[in-house]
Design a protein around this motif. Structure first.
Motif, mmCIF file in Angstrom:
data_model
loop_
_atom_site.group_PDB
_atom_site.id
_atom_site.type_symbol
_atom_site.label_atom_id
_atom_site.label_comp_id
_atom_site.label_asym_id
_atom_site.label_seq_id
_atom_site.Cartn_x
_atom_site.Cartn_y
_atom_site.Cartn_z
ATOM 1 N N PRO A 165 0.814 -1.273 0.002
ATOM 2 C CA PRO A 165 0.006 0.164 -0.187
ATOM 3 C C PRO A 165 0.985 1.237 -0.175
ATOM 4 O O PRO A 165 0.395 2.413 -0.899
ATOM 5 N N ALA A 166 2.082 1.361 0.601
ATOM 6 C CA ALA A 166 2.808 2.322 0.573
ATOM 7 C C ALA A 166 3.471 2.877 -0.575
ATOM 8 O O ALA A 166 4.024 4.126 -0.731
ATOM 9 N N LEU A 167 3.451 1.929 -1.748
ATOM 10 C CA LEU A 167 4.038 2.408 -2.746
ATOM 11 C C LEU A 167 2.856 2.523 -4.078
ATOM 12 O O LEU A 167 3.103 2.877 -5.104
ATOM 13 N N ILE A 243 14.346 14.955 -3.919
ATOM 14 C CA ILE A 243 13.324 15.889 -3.365
ATOM 15 C C ILE A 243 11.928 15.342 -3.529
ATOM 16 O O ILE A 243 11.192 15.454 -2.697
ATOM 17 N N ALA A 244 11.695 14.663 -4.796
ATOM 18 C CA ALA A 244 10.439 13.921 -5.010
ATOM 19 C C ALA A 244 10.260 12.897 -4.001
ATOM 20 O O ALA A 244 9.111 12.698 -3.353
ATOM 21 N N GLY A 245 11.231 12.067 -3.618
ATOM 22 C CA GLY A 245 11.080 11.115 -2.251
ATOM 23 C C GLY A 245 10.652 11.950 -1.209
ATOM 24 O O GLY A 245 9.921 11.340 -0.328
ATOM 25 N N TRP A 253 4.011 9.322 4.983
ATOM 26 C CA TRP A 253 4.582 8.991 6.517
ATOM 27 C C TRP A 253 4.275 10.042 7.505
ATOM 28 O O TRP A 253 4.939 9.967 8.447
ATOM 29 N N GLY A 254 3.999 11.323 6.916
ATOM 30 C CA GLY A 254 3.694 12.512 7.672
ATOM 31 C C GLY A 254 5.118 13.179 8.038
ATOM 32 O O GLY A 254 5.053 14.296 8.904
ATOM 33 N N GLY A 314 14.195 -0.697 7.459
ATOM 34 C CA GLY A 314 13.732 0.661 7.618
ATOM 35 C C GLY A 314 12.344 0.793 6.606
ATOM 36 O O GLY A 314 11.818 -0.385 6.331
ATOM 37 N N LEU A 315 11.928 1.652 6.705
ATOM 38 C CA LEU A 315 10.557 1.951 5.914
ATOM 39 C C LEU A 315 10.605 1.901 4.377
ATOM 40 O O LEU A 315 9.738 1.645 3.780
#
Length: 321
Positions: A165-167, A243-245, A253-254, A314-315
């Protein structure tokens, strides 16, 4: 489609290997032997007192044709065409992988390496079309292609799975596509960088290994210019990708930056490559020192790709291996 993609990867590795062998043949035949000069005229000495001396032209032996130079050129051209064929097969593997997954094929390390290496070889074909005199660098590039693709097949391969889901975001396409593109150019850029260091040493009179490998490489100045051009082009793309990341991380992730291992190593790579471009633009810094910085930058990229995914959590730990 997934099985077809796997088969195409195997075929691409095979064709890259044959192209590498053809480049090696070009290297081996690269210096044509010189045709020996005709024998000097033979002097006749008169027999007896008062005999007149003279010379008689020695009939020159017909020169033996040496076809090694022509064969080297032919082997190099064959290697270039084989590299183009391998790149086409390689692209087919990437496309069929994406079709089978019903998404962009960048969801794990295997797919990242598969796409990034294709970017590198595609950029190489453009360079080769513009500057054919650099063709002998193809030996090192095809070697890198064979090693990376074989490693991906043996150690990184995972079956196709849906994205976590995160992607599942448009930022996935924006961020990952630019980071793959920049990484592919960095992969290509390290080839002339290493070749420049060897060739510069050879031109300075060093005759030990590995400088002997550079005897038939193009001039060091041209290799150094190519190294700079590739990095100057790819660095802004890499900057945008970072920068996009950060923007994507803020949305997902806030927070824009949390010193996750991948974020940290991306920052390290950015600093090192920025240092290379600064050193390259500084007249007091020697070219070989600046080039070594670019190689260190590529090592940090490899650490971010392989080391972080294998040894850290990590994330961004979605390598799938």
């Amino acid at each position: 489609m997934s099985a077809l993609s796997d088969q195409l990867v195997a075929y691409a590795i095979l064709v890259y290997l044959i192209a590498m062998i053809s480049h090696a043949v070009e290297f081996a035949l690269g210096n044509a032997r010189k045709v020996p000069a005709a024998a000097p005229a033979r002097e006749l000495v008169g027999a007896g007192v008062g005999g007149a001396g003279g010379t008689v032209d020695e009939p020159a032996a017909p020169p033996r044709p040496d076809h090694s130079a022509a064969r080297a050129v032919l082997a190099g051209r064959i290697a270039g065409w084989l590299t183009a064929v391998a790149a086409a097969v390689h692209l087919g593997a990437v496309i069929t992988r994406g079709v089978a997954a019903d998404r962009m094929p960048w969801g794990n390390m295997y797919e990242f390496v598969l796409t990034g290496t294709w970017i590198g070889v595609a950029a190489w074909l453009v360079v080769l079309w513009k500057q054919p005199w650099l063709r002998r660098l193809g030996l090192f590039l095809t070697l890198v292609m064979v090693l990376l693709l074989a490693f991906a097949e043996l150690k990184l391969y995972v079956p196709i799975e849906p994205l976590m889901p995160a992607l599942q975001s448009w930022w996935f396409i924006i961020h990952v596509s630019t980071i793959i593109f920049a990484s592919g150019l960095f992969l290509l850029g390290v080839v002339p960088a290493a070749a420049y260091l060897m060739r510069a040493g050879w031109e300075q009179g060093r005759r030990s290994f590995p400088y002997t490998l550079a005897r038939r490489l193009p001039a060091a100045a041209g290799l150094e210019r190519l190294t700079f051009t590739l990095h100057a082009f790819s660095f802004p793309i890499f900057t945008f990708a970072v920068i996009a990341g950060a923007i994507w991380a803020e949305a997902a992730w806030g927070r824009a930056w949390g010193w996750d291992p991948k974020e940290t190593w991306a920052f390290i790579s950015w600093v090192v490559y920025a240092g290379y471009l600064h050193a390259r633009a500084t007249p007091s810094v020697k070219r070989n020192v600046a080039t070594w910085i670019s190689i260190v930058g590529f090592l940090t990229v490899m650490m971010n790709l392989f080391g972080v995914n294998f040894f850290f959590t990590g994330l961004h730990s979605y390598a799938g291996v």
